[in-house]
Design an enzyme around this catalytic site. Structure first.
Site, PDB file in Angstrom:
ATOM      1  N   ASN A 179       4.136 -16.821  15.609  1.00  0.00           N
ATOM      2  CA  ASN A 179       3.241 -17.980  15.659  1.00  0.00           C
ATOM      3  C   ASN A 179       2.048 -17.604  16.533  1.00  0.00           C
ATOM      4  OD1 ASN A 179       2.672 -20.763  14.933  1.00  0.00           O
ATOM      5  ND2 ASN A 179       3.031 -21.285  17.072  1.00  0.00           N
ATOM      6  N   LYS A 180       1.141 -18.518  16.688  1.00  0.00           N
ATOM      7  CA  LYS A 180      -0.104 -18.268  17.428  1.00  0.00           C
ATOM      8  C   LYS A 180       0.136 -17.586  18.767  1.00  0.00           C
ATOM      9  CE  LYS A 180      -3.389 -18.720  16.332  1.00  0.00           C
ATOM     10  NZ  LYS A 180      -4.033 -17.499  15.747  1.00  0.00           N
ATOM     11  N   ASP A 187       4.210 -18.852  11.474  1.00  0.00           N
ATOM     12  CA  ASP A 187       3.489 -18.147  10.402  1.00  0.00           C
ATOM     13  C   ASP A 187       4.408 -17.291   9.559  1.00  0.00           C
ATOM     14  OD1 ASP A 187       1.394 -18.669  12.664  1.00  0.00           O
ATOM     15  OD2 ASP A 187       0.330 -18.476  10.756  1.00  0.00           O
ATOM     16  N   GLN A 214      -7.568 -23.825  18.854  1.00  0.00           N
ATOM     17  CA  GLN A 214      -7.018 -24.743  17.840  1.00  0.00           C
ATOM     18  C   GLN A 214      -6.431 -25.999  18.489  1.00  0.00           C
ATOM     19  OE1 GLN A 214      -6.513 -21.445  17.861  1.00  0.00           O
ATOM     20  NE2 GLN A 214      -6.264 -20.597  15.813  1.00  0.00           N
ATOM     21  N   ARG A 218      -7.223 -22.705   8.026  1.00  0.00           N
ATOM     22  CA  ARG A 218      -6.282 -21.848   8.747  1.00  0.00           C
ATOM     23  C   ARG A 218      -4.985 -22.632   8.877  1.00  0.00           C
ATOM     24  NH1 ARG A 218      -5.245 -25.422  11.861  1.00  0.00           N
ATOM     25  NH2 ARG A 218      -3.972 -23.922  12.963  1.00  0.00           N
ATOM     26  N   GLY A 219      -3.947 -21.934   9.405  1.00  0.00           N
ATOM     27  CA  GLY A 219      -2.622 -22.541   9.431  1.00  0.00           C
ATOM     28  C   GLY A 219      -1.874 -22.046   8.203  1.00  0.00           C
ATOM     29  N   ARG A 270      -5.723 -12.238   5.380  1.00  0.00           N
ATOM     30  CA  ARG A 270      -5.026 -12.342   6.674  1.00  0.00           C
ATOM     31  C   ARG A 270      -3.585 -11.865   6.476  1.00  0.00           C
ATOM     32  NH1 ARG A 270      -5.747 -17.633  10.046  1.00  0.00           N
ATOM     33  NH2 ARG A 270      -5.421 -16.130  11.718  1.00  0.00           N
TER      34      ARG A 270
HETATM   35  O1  MRU Z   1      -4.776 -18.378  13.285  1.00  0.00           O
HETATM   36  P1  MRU Z   1      -4.287 -19.697  12.748  1.00  0.00           P
HETATM   37  O2  MRU Z   1      -5.045 -20.866  13.273  1.00  0.00           O
HETATM   38  O3  MRU Z   1      -4.196 -19.668  11.248  1.00  0.00           O
HETATM   39  O4  MRU Z   1      -2.807 -19.807  13.312  1.00  0.00           O
HETATM   40  C1  MRU Z   1      -2.084 -20.962  13.019  1.00  0.00           C
HETATM   41  C2  MRU Z   1      -0.751 -21.002  13.666  1.00  0.00           C
HETATM   42  O5  MRU Z   1      -0.332 -20.101  14.358  1.00  0.00           O
HETATM   43  C3  MRU Z   1       0.106 -22.189  13.324  1.00  0.00           C
HETATM   44  O6  MRU Z   1       0.891 -22.564  14.408  1.00  0.00           O
HETATM   45  C4  MRU Z   1       1.018 -21.832  12.142  1.00  0.00           C
HETATM   46  O7  MRU Z   1       0.251 -21.305  11.087  1.00  0.00           O
HETATM   47  C5  MRU Z   1       1.794 -22.970  11.661  1.00  0.00           C
HETATM   48  S1  MRU Z   1       0.795 -24.160  10.852  1.00  0.00           S
HETATM   49  C6  MRU Z   1       1.768 -25.392  10.242  1.00  0.00           C
END
Ligand code: MRU
Length: 349
Positions: free
Chosen positions: A248-249, A238, A197, A45-46, A88
Site C-alpha cells: 500500500n502507499k 494495491d 493523498q 489513482r488508487g 504503473r
Molecule cells: O499512488 P496511489 O495514490 O495510486 O496509491 C493509492 C494507494 O496506495 C491506496 O491506498 C490503494 O490503491 C488502495 S485504494 C482503494
C-alpha cells in the site's frame, strides 16, 4: 456522490485528482493513449480506480480502431493493453482489469462474433466492472462496519475512498458503512507525503460527506496512538500476496508497526481484485519508483536544495504479521491468511 470516473460516448470522464482540493475539474480523455497518460500522471489513482480506467481505456482503444481485419484487430488489442499496462506497476487491479478484457475479447473472437459486436461488448464489460467495483465496496463496507466500535477514532493513510475506486471506497467504504449504520465515527487522516493523498483527497472526501476528520502529518500518528486516541487503523491495498503481505502507499508499513507496538487493530480493506495469489509473499511485489520532483517540490515550490539525491518509492509492503484482518467483499479473512484468502476466493488446494 463523488464522480471519480465515468464512461461517456465522448470518452472517459475523470475528476482530475491532481487539482483537488482547490479545483474540481472533470476533463474528458478521448483516446486510450490519453487514458494511459492520465493513469501515469495520477489524474486517476488508487488501485480499483486505475483498474476501471484501464478497462475503459481498452474499450475506448478498440472502439476507435477503424480496421475490420481480425488479425489487425488482435494486434491493436495487444498494443492498447501493453500501453495501459506500462503505466504503473504496483496495483494488481490494473493487470487484473486488462486480463479480464483480454479473456472476453479472445472468447468472443473464438466464437466468431463480429468485430462490431466485440467492440460493444468490451464497452459493456468496462461499464460492468465500474458497477461491480461500487457493489464490492458496499459489500466489504458492510462486512467491515461490524469491526469498528461505536465512538471509535479510526486512523487511515493515503486515500482509499470513493476517489480511489469507482465509488464509495474500500477503507473509507468501511468507515462510511459504519457511519451509515448509526455509529459515531471520527477519522484521523495522515497527510501522506509526498503526493498528499490524505491531505488533499481523504480530508476533502470525508469533509464533503460530513464525517468528522482531523488531518495530521505522517509523523504524528505514533503520538496519537501512544496517547490512546486511536481505536483502530484501516487502510486500502494495491496488491495482496497469498500470505497476506499487503503493498500500500509508502508509509503504511510504519503505521502498521506503530499500531502493533501500541496494541491497536490494523485492518486492510480491499476487493478480491486486489489479491494476487500468484505471489507467495510481498517480497515479489514490484514497487514503483516515482519522479524525484514529487519529493523536491510542493506544487511548483522547491522545498529541497537543487541537485540533492532523492529516493521516491511510492509503496511499501506491510508484513502479514501486523495485519489483524483483511476485509473483502466476500467476507473478512483472518490469519493464517494463506488459508483464509484461498477459502474466500474458493481456491482450495
Ligand atoms: O499512488 P496511489 O495514490 O495510486 O496509491 C493509492 C494507494 O496506495 C491506496 O491506498 C490503494 O490503491 C488502495 S485504494 C482503494
Amino acid at each position: 456522490m463523488i464522480r471519480t470516473i465515468e464512461w461517456t460516448d465522448e470518452g472517459v470522464v475523470m475528476i482530475d485528482q491532481r487539482l483537488l482540493p482547490t479545483e474540481e475539474v472533470y476533463p474528458v480523455f478521448s483516446t486510450y493513449r490519453e487514458v494511459a497518460e492520465a493513469i501515469r500522471e495520477m489524474v486517476v489513482r488508487g488501485a480499483p480506480a486505475i483498474g476501471v480506467a484501464a478497462a475503459m481505456g481498452v474499450a475506448l482503444g478498440m472502439r476507435d480502431f477503424p480496421g475490420e481485419d481480425p488479425g489487425a484487430f488482435d494486434a491493436e488489442f495487444e498494443l492498447v493493453s501493453r500501453t495501459l499496462a506500462e503505466t504503473r506497476p504496483t496495483a494488481v487491479n490494473l493487470f487484473w482489469a486488462i486480463e479480464r478484457m483480454r479473456t472476453l475479447c479472445q472468447r468472443l473472437r473464438g466464437e466468431g462474433v463480429s468485430l462490431g459486436d466485440i467492440r460493444q461488448r468490451l464497452i459493456d464489460e468496462a461499464k460492468e466492472m465500474h458497477a461491480e467495483d461500487i457493489a464490492a465496496n458496499r459489500a466489504l463496507g458492510g462486512h467491515g462496519a461490524g469491526l469498528i466500535p461505536d465512538g471509535a477514532t479510526v486512523l487511515t493513510h493515503c486515500n482509499a475512498g470513493a476517489l480511489a475506486t469507482a465509488g464509495y471506497g474500500t477503507a473509507l467504504g468501511v468507515i462510511r458503512a459504519a457511519a451509515e449504520s448509526g455509529k459515531r465515527i471520527a477519522v484521523f487522516a495522515d497527510e501522506t507525503r509526498p503526493f498528499l493523498q490524505g491531505a488533499r483527497l481523504t480530508a476533502w472526501e470525508l469533509h464533503h460527506d460530513g464525517i468528522p476528520v482531523t488531518l495530521i502529518t505522517d509523523n504524528m500518528a505514533g503520538y496519537f496512538m501512544q496517547r490512546g486516541e486511536i481505536g483502530c487503523v484501516i487502510v486500502g491495498a494495491d496488491r495482496i500476496a497469498a500470505n497476506g503481505d499487503a503493498a500500500n502507499k509508502i508509509g503504511t508499513y510504519s503505521v502498521a508497526v506503530l499500531a502493533h507496538e501500541n496494541g491497536i487493530p490494523f485492518y486492510v480493506a480491499a476487493p478480491t481484485s486486489t489479491l494476487d495469489l500468484t505471489m507467495e509473499s510481498g517480497e515479489e511485489i514490484p514497487i514503483e519508483e516515482r519522479n524525484r520532483r514529487e519529493v523536491t517540490h510542493i506544487r511548483d515550490v522547491a522545498i529541497a536544495p537543487e541537485g540533492i539525491a532523492i529516493a521516491n518509492p511510492a509503496f511499501d509492503v506491510t508484513p502479514h504479521r501486523y495485519i489483524t484482518a483483511i476485509i473483502t467483499e466476500r467476507g473478512v479473512a483472518r490469519p493464517p491468511f494463506t488459508e483464509s484468502l484461498r477459502r474466500l476466493t474458493g481456491q482450495q488446494d
